[in-house]
Each structure stands twice: as structure tokens, then as C-alpha cells.
Design an enzyme around this catalytic site. Sequence first.
Site, PDB file in Angstrom:
ATOM      1  N   HIS A  77      18.697   0.961  -2.837  1.00 17.34           N
ATOM      2  CA  HIS A  77      17.285   1.221  -2.569  1.00 17.34           C
ATOM      3  C   HIS A  77      16.592  -0.044  -2.069  1.00 17.34           C
ATOM      4  O   HIS A  77      15.900  -0.013  -1.053  1.00 17.34           O
ATOM      5  CB  HIS A  77      16.598   1.743  -3.827  1.00 17.34           C
ATOM      6  CG  HIS A  77      15.147   2.026  -3.637  1.00 17.34           C
ATOM      7  ND1 HIS A  77      14.699   3.097  -2.898  1.00 17.34           N
ATOM      8  CD2 HIS A  77      14.043   1.354  -4.032  1.00 17.34           C
ATOM      9  CE1 HIS A  77      13.380   3.072  -2.854  1.00 17.34           C
ATOM     10  NE2 HIS A  77      12.953   2.019  -3.537  1.00 17.34           N
ATOM     11  N   GLN A 110       6.946  -8.707   2.899  1.00 21.32           N
ATOM     12  CA  GLN A 110       6.345  -8.369   1.607  1.00 21.32           C
ATOM     13  C   GLN A 110       7.364  -8.514   0.474  1.00 21.32           C
ATOM     14  O   GLN A 110       7.035  -8.973  -0.623  1.00 21.32           O
ATOM     15  CB  GLN A 110       5.770  -6.950   1.666  1.00 21.32           C
ATOM     16  CG  GLN A 110       4.524  -6.886   2.546  1.00 21.32           C
ATOM     17  CD  GLN A 110       4.153  -5.458   2.937  1.00 21.32           C
ATOM     18  OE1 GLN A 110       5.010  -4.575   3.001  1.00 21.32           O
ATOM     19  NE2 GLN A 110       2.880  -5.239   3.210  1.00 21.32           N
ATOM     20  N   CYS A 160       0.821  -1.211   0.000  1.00 23.53           N
ATOM     21  CA  CYS A 160       0.000   0.000   0.000  1.00 23.53           C
ATOM     22  C   CYS A 160       0.856   1.263   0.000  1.00 23.53           C
ATOM     23  O   CYS A 160       0.399   2.331  -0.364  1.00 23.53           O
ATOM     24  CB  CYS A 160      -0.994  -0.004   1.153  1.00 23.53           C
ATOM     25  SG  CYS A 160      -0.257  -0.362   2.720  1.00 23.53           S
TER      26      CYS A 160
END
Lengths: 436, 268
Positions: free
Chosen positions: A96, A117, A50
Site C-alpha cells: 500500500h 508529501q 487532503c
Amino acid sequence: MQIQTIGLNHHTAPLEIRERVSLTPDQVRQAYKTRRGFARIEGVVIVSTCNRTELYVAGAVALGEVLSWWESLTGVERADFVDYLYWYQDAEAYDHLFRVASGLDSMVLGETQILGQVKDAYQLADAYKAVGPLHRLFHYALRVGKRAHSETGISHNALSMGHAVVELAKKVFGDIAPLTALVVGTGDMGALVSRHLHASGVQKILVANRTADNARALARELDATIVELTHLDEAMRQSDIIVSSTSAPAPVITIPMARRAFKGQTQRLRFLFDLAVPRDVDPGVAKLGSGIFLYDVDDLKGIVQANRLQRQKEAIKVERIIREEQETFVEELGATRVGPVIRSLREKAENIRQTELTKALDRLPNLTEQERAVVDDATRLMINKFLNDAMVSIRSWGNDGDKAVYIEALRDLFRLTEPDDGNEQHPVAGDVAPEQ
Amino acid sequence: MGQTLSIITFFGYLGASVFYVGALYDGRREQWGRWGALLGWSAQTIFLAHNAWVVRGFPVVTLYDWMSFFVWLMISLFLASQIRRSYAHIGSFLVPIVFLLWLISQFLAHHNTAAGTPLIGGWLGLHIALATASYAAFLLAAVFGIMYMEKERELKNKKVRLFYYRLPPLEDMDEMGARLIMIGVPLLTVALYLGAQWAKLVWGHYWSWTAKETWSFVIWVVYLGYLALRWFFGWRGHRTAIYAMVAFLLVIINFWGINLLFPGAGSF
């Protein structure tokens, strides 16, 4: 091989953009199925939560191609989201991903959910055989995340009020399961904290509320006992943790009441949380005994603030882990880049040596075993010494993107055949334990 | 050899003190501290074993010996307790204190207060060992008291810093302190009994109210008082923490003041 990350997250894009371009698991599956349409994509992993949607792509793919692909998957035109995107290549892309996996890039610094995740995203991609050359990168990322949580305190210390209440109680009592908690006022805050206490294992919860209906619903949910407000002092006497968050205009727990409730037990450890504004507990209650702790909303905010600073300190340690892992990863990547060419060059030299050595020895049948060994040694040393400088240089090209072309030149120069390393065997990150 | 071992012990314990205090700020220094403690402890173990071999018995004759032995016992207990990692931060308090005690014992060594009687019997050895063990328990209880007070102070002031994050829960520290005193009191009781038996054997009477004996008796009563207050008067937390700290001050006075001021029998 080029690795790039194209994506957006809560730092760069508002929710209304994130929700439009995010990819549901089904869309991600669809993406893995359709990726063959883009010949130059050697591997892809899509991380979509999300707070972020990110595409990790291996291969010489143009940014435009990836964007068209994204457009086709979501039906959103690139003009709508391109301004919110970030685009990282190679070292920046690894960095990253490592930051994402360790929770440094999350909205709640150091949260652990994102690691799971990332792992899920990787496994889904793997199920569709889409990972390709990204295997090692994700393997490293999962390790960074795991190390961050086990070696630093990045995920320790509460950052919300509900958690802070539980944390403080544990700092005082240690094991809070056998304790009794009293919750006065079952509005949003009271219910929230009660649920936190219940989830942390507090077995006996008492609830008191002005309107019994509210209390009843919560009591049923948490298997708690309802207490009449008129018997509050008796309930207080039994309780170790007392949470009050009523909307009453005047203190609910007054000094005389607390004195009555705690009579003869002022040294017993007790923690009172006053989460109401205006306050429910008379501040003087804290002075009734050495075992009494009283925290109001501002005090809790202070704790959360201190915890945040603590996590920021830990983040420095996580950065150190990221640097370490990135160095090893880059080194390994370099080695895999130049490994094949080094191997072919050595093989070629060795083949020549063997052929010529056999011929020469055939022409010298009278040599003793010892003399043959000398000739063998001499030829080998010659080759090794000649190739030595070249090997050192080639190894140093591995981590230098600009010198990738040298490797090609070397192949041309020596007419080295492509060794069959097209299908490198990558172990699935089996040594990374599943998240709890 | 003795001097080399002392130097190794010095640097081992010094390093351990520095790293254990540092471990409050950065947990990774803790293992350095543990290595330092282990180094100092090993050197001291060899030293004590060597002494024991030389005297063919319990290696405690002078006050200096006794303090050195006490330090060794504390570090042994501490290293053994490291199996439970949650109490690792005791080291940040205990190791510097113990290091200081060891240093003082080294200065005492130059005085060479050979006040010990040559009549070292088996019972006397046991008397000393039990008394030492009980003092070790009392020191640990006092350390838990200090830790309790530090953490409590941060919680009460609501300015959480180091101790809030690093030290065990208040209730656990309170409980540990009490348990240690519960272990220490019976040990001291038996030690006093054996001491009296030995006194009867050597001097002909069980108890002669020397300064040392009187003070030991006071200590015994004080710690008994701790247990009584806890069990029958509901003392907990803050008060018991202070009590444990003050009570240990009495122990320190016992083996400092009395031993140096009134060098009589039973001088350790």
C-alpha cells in the site's frame, strides 16, 4: 516485527469524513510527542493529506489502541469513521505504501505531489525520532516513487483541459516560449488556459474580450496585451496559438476572417483551440491550410482520455517496480530478523571451538606448525558442516511470519544471549534526492 | 572471416531493427536496439577496415561496396546522434530502412558488379565520400519527413496513438529535415565539382551527360529547389516533408536504376 497501516482515503471515505479525521501538522507533532503512552509502538509515521490520512505503525500494537489514539488526537469518536477505514498488515502494508508513494493510489493517477508529501511525513516523524523500525520501509517507498517517475511515463501526459492545451502546443511547436498566443474570451476557461500558457513560459500573450474590464484584469496578471475584438484578424495573423472560449452564440472566428488573417501563411504551423460551446471557430477553418490545427472541446477530451489510457499502461510498469522493490525489501527484512540469531549461534560455536582448540593444543606441545594448522582446519570444518543445514533453514525463516517463534525457540535452546542490536543504526534516506 | 563478419552484421542490424521498432511501444527495448546496432556496426567497421587494408585505399569499388559503406555511414551518424536522447525514435524508422539497404547490398554482392575503374585516386575517393555523405543527409531528411507525416496525421485525425507520444515536436522535425538538406546540398555541390575535375583528368571532358551524370544533376537541382521553396516561397511542414520524401526517391532511383540499367563510368 509487525508493520500495519490504518487509514482512509478518497476511495473509501467521503470528504466530510476525511476532513474530520485528518491530522494537521500540529496534530501530527502532538501525536509523535504522545506516542510514548503506547509502549508497544516501536515506530510510527503519519501521512495526512487532503485525500488521505494514514498511520503506519510498527510493533505489536492492537488495532483498538491505535484507534483510541486517533480518537484522542482528533476528538472524533471511532464509531464515526471506523467503517471507512482500511487496515493492512505486513506485506499488504508495504504494498500500500509503495502504491501511495508512486501515485497509483492517487485521485489523479500518477501525480507527483504525493511523493513529496510522503517524504515530508517521513522527515517530520524522523525529527521526533518516531520512525523507529519503519526507516527502511520508507526508504524503499521513496525509492519506488522516484523510480516510478524516472523509469516510467506514469506522470507524463496531461489529464486536464488546461494542461492538454499546453501539451498539444508543445507536440506541434516544441519550445513554446518564443510563441505568441491569442486568447479570445476571458471567462473562466479562457483565464485558466491563459494562466497555463503563461506558466509554461509563453512570453507574448494577447487577450481579447467583449467587456474590456475582464480582459484588463487578466492582462495585468499575465503581463498580456489587450486586443480590440474589431482587430481580431490582425492579432490572429501574429499568433501561433489561438484559444477561443467566448459565450457568443455564433462563430467568432469565421472562414472569411481566418482566410484574411492567414493569407499567404497557410503553411505556417498554427494551433487553434475552440473551447466554447456552441463553437467559436468555424470547423471549416481547419481546411484552410496544411499548417492549421483546430481542436474543439471534444477533441481535447479525446486527448485527455487517450492520455489516461497511456498512464494506465504505464501503471503496469510501476506495478512491476513495486513488486521488485517489495521482494528486495522483504528479503532484507527477513535478513535483519534472522541476522542476529545467526550471528550469535556462530559466535557461540566459534567461542567453544577456540577454547577447546587452545586446551587441546596446549596438551600437544610437539606438533609442527603444519600439524597445528590441520587440527585448526578440522575443527573449523566440523563446526561449519554441522551448522550448515541449520543456517540454511534459519535464513528461510526470515520471510515467514509463522516461523518467527522458531527463532525464539532457537535462542532458548542454545541459550543465546540477545546481541545488542536494540538500537539499529538506520541511515536517513539520504540517497533519495529531494523532489523538485 | 568476411562471412562471419557479415553474419554478425546481419544479426546485429536485424536485432536493432526489431528492437528499435519495439521501442515505440516500450522504451526499454531501445537500449537492446542500440546494442544490436553497435554490434552490427562494429562487425561492419572491421570488415570495411579490412577491405581498406587489402586494397590499400578507400574500400569502395563496386556498387555493393558503396551501399555497404553508405549503410555504415548512416549507422555511424545515428549512433553518434544518440547522445541527444530526444531523437532516439529516429531509430525506429531509420534502422529498418538501413537494414533493408544493407540486405540488398548483400544480394548485389553475388552479382559482383566490378564496374569500378582501377583509377582510384585521392580525388575520386573524396568525390565518393562527399556524395555519400550528402545522400546520408538526404536520407535522414526523408526519414524526418516520414516521421513528420506520421505525427501530423495523428494530430489532424485527433486519434493520438504511438507517434503523438513518441516523436519529437512537428516544428523540430521540420527544422531538422531542412537543416540536413542545407548540409547535404553543399556537400553534393563539391562532390559534383570534384567528379567533373576527375572526369576531365581521366576522360578529357568535365561533363558528358551520361545517364548517371544527368541524374545526379537532376538531384542537385531538386534539392536546390527545396531550399529555394523554403527560403523564398515560405514552404513549410507538410509540403517540405513530402518534398524531402519524394526527392529521396530520386536518389534511390539514381543508385539503383541508373547504376544497374546503364553500367557506365561513375557507377556509384
